[in-house]
Design a protein around this motif. Structure first.
Motif, short mmCIF file in Angstrom:
data_model
loop_
_atom_site.label_atom_id
_atom_site.label_comp_id
_atom_site.label_asym_id
_atom_site.label_seq_id
_atom_site.Cartn_x
_atom_site.Cartn_y
_atom_site.Cartn_z
N MET A 121 -62.33 58.94 26.60
CA MET A 121 -61.29 58.83 25.60
C MET A 121 -61.49 57.57 24.77
N SER A 122 -61.19 57.67 23.52
CA SER A 122 -61.20 56.51 22.64
C SER A 122 -59.97 56.60 21.76
N THR A 123 -59.65 55.52 21.10
CA THR A 123 -58.48 55.51 20.22
C THR A 123 -58.92 55.64 18.77
N LEU A 124 -57.98 56.01 17.94
CA LEU A 124 -58.25 56.10 16.51
C LEU A 124 -58.74 54.76 15.98
N GLY A 125 -58.14 53.69 16.44
CA GLY A 125 -58.54 52.35 16.00
C GLY A 125 -59.95 51.99 16.39
N GLU A 126 -60.44 52.53 17.50
CA GLU A 126 -61.81 52.27 17.93
C GLU A 126 -62.82 53.08 17.14
N VAL A 127 -62.45 54.29 16.74
CA VAL A 127 -63.35 55.18 16.01
C VAL A 127 -63.38 54.84 14.52
N ALA A 128 -62.24 54.51 13.97
CA ALA A 128 -62.15 54.23 12.53
C ALA A 128 -62.81 52.90 12.17
N SER A 129 -63.38 52.85 10.98
CA SER A 129 -63.91 51.58 10.46
C SER A 129 -62.75 50.65 10.11
N HIS A 130 -61.69 51.27 9.57
CA HIS A 130 -60.54 50.48 9.12
C HIS A 130 -59.35 51.41 8.97
N ILE A 131 -58.16 50.92 9.29
CA ILE A 131 -56.92 51.65 9.03
C ILE A 131 -56.03 50.70 8.26
N ARG A 132 -55.54 51.15 7.11
CA ARG A 132 -54.65 50.28 6.33
C ARG A 132 -53.44 51.07 5.85
N SER A 133 -52.37 50.36 5.63
CA SER A 133 -51.18 50.96 5.05
C SER A 133 -50.70 50.08 3.92
N LYS A 134 -50.05 50.72 2.95
CA LYS A 134 -49.56 49.97 1.80
C LYS A 134 -48.51 50.79 1.07
N ASN A 135 -47.85 50.14 0.15
CA ASN A 135 -46.87 50.83 -0.69
C ASN A 135 -47.57 51.84 -1.59
N ALA A 136 -46.86 52.92 -1.84
CA ALA A 136 -47.28 53.88 -2.86
C ALA A 136 -46.07 54.05 -3.78
N GLY A 137 -45.59 52.94 -4.29
CA GLY A 137 -44.35 52.90 -5.06
C GLY A 137 -43.22 52.46 -4.16
N PRO A 138 -42.03 52.30 -4.69
CA PRO A 138 -40.91 51.78 -3.91
C PRO A 138 -40.34 52.77 -2.89
N PHE A 139 -40.73 54.03 -2.98
CA PHE A 139 -40.15 55.05 -2.11
C PHE A 139 -41.14 55.68 -1.14
N TRP A 140 -42.43 55.39 -1.28
CA TRP A 140 -43.47 56.02 -0.47
C TRP A 140 -44.41 54.99 0.14
N LEU A 141 -45.00 55.35 1.29
CA LEU A 141 -46.05 54.58 1.94
C LEU A 141 -47.30 55.45 1.99
N THR A 142 -48.44 54.82 2.05
CA THR A 142 -49.68 55.54 2.29
C THR A 142 -50.46 54.82 3.38
N ILE A 143 -51.06 55.63 4.25
CA ILE A 143 -51.90 55.09 5.32
C ILE A 143 -53.27 55.73 5.16
N ASP A 144 -54.29 54.90 5.10
CA ASP A 144 -55.67 55.36 4.92
C ASP A 144 -56.45 55.08 6.20
N VAL A 145 -57.14 56.12 6.69
CA VAL A 145 -57.99 56.00 7.87
C VAL A 145 -59.42 56.16 7.38
N PHE A 146 -60.18 55.07 7.39
CA PHE A 146 -61.57 55.08 6.94
C PHE A 146 -62.47 55.31 8.14
N LEU A 147 -63.31 56.34 8.07
CA LEU A 147 -64.24 56.64 9.16
C LEU A 147 -65.64 56.21 8.76
N PRO A 148 -66.48 55.85 9.76
CA PRO A 148 -67.80 55.29 9.44
C PRO A 148 -68.83 56.31 8.93
#
Length: 102
Positions: free
Chosen positions: A1-28
């Motif tokens: 077993m591995s975690t998403l954080g271990e497999v992903a190159s990077h995981i980031r979250s940020k605003n997508a305007g004042p009402f929405w969030l976006t989370i990006d999972v970058f894979l290698p």
């Protein structure tokens, strides 16, 4: 077993305007992208983020090996109830989702 954080190159979250969030999972690479797409449940992501599964939008961008989740912010950006003005802490909530090996 591995975690998403271990497999992903990077995981980031940020605003997508004042009402929405976006989370990006970058894979290698393409293989990791396919594996994570097959195993990562949008319902589990929604549960971790405290969101209704129907409100979470998922975008799989194979050319970039990125999975993007967009969802309504729990509080409007900048409101008294907003505890993360930039939306940066939400990525931490999904990094420990377990994935099967292989």
């Amino acid at each position: 077993m591995s975690t998403l954080g271990e497999v992903a190159s990077h995981i980031r979250s940020k605003n997508a305007g004042p009402f929405w969030l976006t989370i990006d999972v970058f894979l290698p690479d393409a293989a990791s992208f396919e594996k994570v797409c097959a195993q990562l449940s949008t319902d589990e992501v929604a549960r971790r983020l405290g969101a209704a599964p129907a409100s979470v939008r998922r975008f799989e961008i194979a050319d970039l090996a990125v999975i993007k989740f967009s969802l309504p912010r729990p509080a409007v950006q900048g409101s008294v109830a907003d505890r993360d003005m930039h939306g940066a802490s939400f990525a931490l909530l999904i990094g420990d989702i377990e994935l099967e090996a292989g």
